[in-house]
Design a protein around this motif. Structure first.
Motif, short mmCIF file in Angstrom:
data_model
loop_
_atom_site.label_atom_id
_atom_site.label_comp_id
_atom_site.label_asym_id
_atom_site.label_seq_id
_atom_site.Cartn_x
_atom_site.Cartn_y
_atom_site.Cartn_z
N UNK A 118 0.84 -1.21 0.00
CA UNK A 118 0.00 0.00 0.00
C UNK A 118 0.87 1.25 0.00
N UNK A 119 0.57 2.14 -0.94
CA UNK A 119 1.26 3.42 -1.02
C UNK A 119 0.22 4.52 -1.22
N UNK A 120 0.63 5.75 -0.97
CA UNK A 120 -0.30 6.88 -1.08
C UNK A 120 -0.67 7.11 -2.54
N UNK A 121 -1.74 7.89 -2.73
CA UNK A 121 -2.19 8.23 -4.08
C UNK A 121 -1.09 8.94 -4.85
N UNK A 122 -0.42 9.90 -4.18
CA UNK A 122 0.66 10.66 -4.83
C UNK A 122 1.80 9.74 -5.24
N UNK A 123 2.15 8.80 -4.36
CA UNK A 123 3.23 7.85 -4.66
C UNK A 123 2.89 7.01 -5.88
N UNK A 124 1.65 6.55 -5.95
CA UNK A 124 1.24 5.71 -7.09
C UNK A 124 1.22 6.50 -8.40
#
Length: 293
Positions: A275-281
């Motif tokens: 799981x990663x943040x929206x910005x990271x993805x």
């Protein structure tokens, strides 16, 4: 306490009509009555007086009403602020990098990404290379940009932006300065000015020297490429550095020459799997399109 009970209490105190409040709350009169009785049980007081199909607030109800309103307002303010915080967090990206990042394509990638996604905020911070992976695992950053010599841990993933190799940095008056390539063993009598262990480059260089059959005479270990370059140009010794990290520091008094044996490094963006943040993805997808398509 169920905030919805307080909202029903406030609504009913204004309408004084179960049917009207039920319509406002998209439920039945029976449910409104159950919620009010449950709230009265929670507070151990009677909030409404019921007589002849009419209801009025009791003294306790009048006393409780402004507090109920304050609680409901505070609750919704809290939710709004937390939602705003979470939205900002999901659109914020923290990247830790080694100090010479500006010499590499990874820096340009970030700048171009910000032009494409002005809604995302990027926090870029420099740290010594030996700290970066541990900071990522400790979740102090969303991603890191660093130089990799070995394979990654299984819980990490990377996108390679470019490769780099080692070069010998010599004073321009050095006897070997005119050569197109140098065998590392040819430098065994020189004084070595090297980046220290905090940069993750010291041991790889020492190991290469051992592979070439000698123990390097290290007279300086530091963290700043520019300082080492100045020391070389002052004829205080030679250095072994990454080619792309020094290309902007070369001058008429220094030369950079490929060496044998050499060591290839991968300049990479790295993040934790899962799981990663929206910005990271969004950033990761951008990098994949840039470097793998």
């Amino acid at each position: 306490m169920d905030i919805h009970k307080l909202e029903i209490f406030i609504d009913l105190s204004e309408t004084l009509n179960y049917t009207e409040t039920a319509e406002h709350q998209f439920t039945t009169q029976g449910n409104i009555s159950k919620k009010i009785k449950a709230l009265e049980k929670d507070l151990a007081v009677q909030l409404f007086r019921r007589s002849h199909r009419k209801i009025t607030l009791t003294e306790a109800g009048i006393l409780a009403l402004p507090y109920a309103k304050e609680i409901v307002i505070s609750y919704h303010t809290l939710k709004d602020n937390l939602n705003s915080y979470q939205t900002a967090k999901n659109l914020s990206l923290t990247i830790y990098t080694h100090p010479t990042m500006s010499n590499y394509q990874g820096f340009s990638s970030i700048m171009n990404f910000l032009k494409l996604h002005p809604e995302i905020t990027v926090h870029l911070q420099e740290f010594e290379s030996n700290e970066l992976v541990s900071y990522l695992i400790e979740e102090k950053s969303d991603l890191i940009f660093t130089r990799i010599f070995d394979t990654l841990e299984k819980n990490l993933e990377q996108i390679v932006t470019e490769n780099d190799q080692l070069v010998a940095i010599l004073p321009s008056n050095h006897p070997l300065a005119a050569k197109k390539e140098i065998y590392l063993a040819e430098l065994q009598l020189d004084h070595f000015l090297l980046l220290g262990k905090d940069t993750n480059l010291l041991h790889p260089v020492i190991n290469l020297c051992h592979e070439a059959g000698f123990e390097p005479d290290i007279t300086h270990e530091g963290t700043r490429v520019d300082l080492i370059m100045n020391m070389v140009s002052s004829d205080l010794g030679i250095s072994i550095l990454m080619k792309k990290a020094v290309q902007h520091h070369l001058n008429s008094k220094t030369v950079a020459i490929p060496i044998k044996p050499n060591l290839l490094s991968q300049l990479s963006f790295i993040r934790k799997k899962g799981a990663n943040s929206k910005a990271s993805n969004i950033f990761w997808h951008y990098l994949q399109n840039m470097y793998y398509h």
